[in-house]
Motif scaffolding. Sequence first.
Motif, mmCIF file in Angstrom:
data_model
loop_
_atom_site.group_PDB
_atom_site.id
_atom_site.type_symbol
_atom_site.label_atom_id
_atom_site.label_comp_id
_atom_site.label_asym_id
_atom_site.label_seq_id
_atom_site.Cartn_x
_atom_site.Cartn_y
_atom_site.Cartn_z
ATOM 1 N N THR A 109 5.347 -94.240 49.111
ATOM 2 C CA THR A 109 6.180 -93.174 48.571
ATOM 3 C C THR A 109 7.637 -93.565 48.720
ATOM 4 N N LEU A 110 8.445 -93.076 47.807
ATOM 5 C CA LEU A 110 9.883 -93.248 47.930
ATOM 6 C C LEU A 110 10.543 -91.943 47.521
ATOM 7 N N SER A 111 11.642 -91.634 48.189
ATOM 8 C CA SER A 111 12.309 -90.365 47.907
ATOM 9 C C SER A 111 13.815 -90.550 47.842
ATOM 10 N N PHE A 112 14.413 -89.666 47.070
ATOM 11 C CA PHE A 112 15.860 -89.582 46.956
ATOM 12 C C PHE A 112 16.222 -88.149 47.317
ATOM 13 N N SER A 113 16.830 -87.979 48.471
ATOM 14 C CA SER A 113 17.171 -86.648 48.960
ATOM 15 C C SER A 113 18.687 -86.516 49.085
ATOM 16 N N PRO B 57 11.090 -104.846 58.889
ATOM 17 C CA PRO B 57 10.652 -104.855 57.479
ATOM 18 C C PRO B 57 11.555 -103.991 56.584
ATOM 19 N N SER B 58 11.984 -102.841 57.091
ATOM 20 C CA SER B 58 12.853 -101.971 56.309
ATOM 21 C C SER B 58 14.237 -102.587 56.134
ATOM 22 N N ALA C 224 20.981 -95.261 53.270
ATOM 23 C CA ALA C 224 19.708 -95.394 53.986
ATOM 24 C C ALA C 224 20.015 -95.521 55.470
ATOM 25 N N TYR C 225 19.163 -94.917 56.273
ATOM 26 C CA TYR C 225 19.282 -94.999 57.732
ATOM 27 C C TYR C 225 17.999 -95.610 58.261
ATOM 28 N N ILE D 142 18.098 -92.377 50.525
ATOM 29 C CA ILE D 142 16.803 -92.904 50.113
ATOM 30 C C ILE D 142 15.868 -93.009 51.316
ATOM 31 N N GLY D 143 14.605 -92.788 51.060
ATOM 32 C CA GLY D 143 13.570 -92.970 52.074
ATOM 33 C C GLY D 143 12.341 -93.557 51.422
#
Length: 179
Positions: A84-88, A143-144, A135-136, A99-100
Amino acid sequence: MNFIYETDRLILQVLNESYSMQVLTFLSRNRDYFDRYELAKTDNFYTEEFQKKLLHKEFNQIIKGSYLRLYFFLKKSPQRIIGTLSFSRLHPAFQSCQIGYKLDPLYQHRGLATEALQFVIPIVSQEYSLHRIEAYVLPSNQPSICLLERLGFEVEGIARDYAIIAGRWQNHLQYSLIL
């Protein structure tokens, strides 16, 4: 904004509450891995009822243009969520967001998250008139970090005591991508 996209190997899709069991299966299957990097969850998070409500809420936020989450599936296995990927925190005035992303560890190191994000970031940046994506990431989440740097994100500094992860306040590296 479309609700479904395809890359060479992936289907990226906005899901509604009818997918609650699939989402729960994905999250439960990867719970131990994801919990190392995320905020603590409520007791009922890992229930179909909670996921159904969350999907409903997210879907409404997507319609309003204040949030976006896409789940991804391999084309050859379209019934199994692998990420999953999100833009909050989509802020029109600042033209920015956060982004997450999550990827099932069984599918890591195959370039799938890179493929998904390289495809989606230009679309989202155009649709939402973004100038900046943040991004945090925990300093231990190599990996992130590699993914963000591969995508052109640059480290801006350390967000001290940014979030409680694994029961204690932890620093996060703050990354940004200027579009």
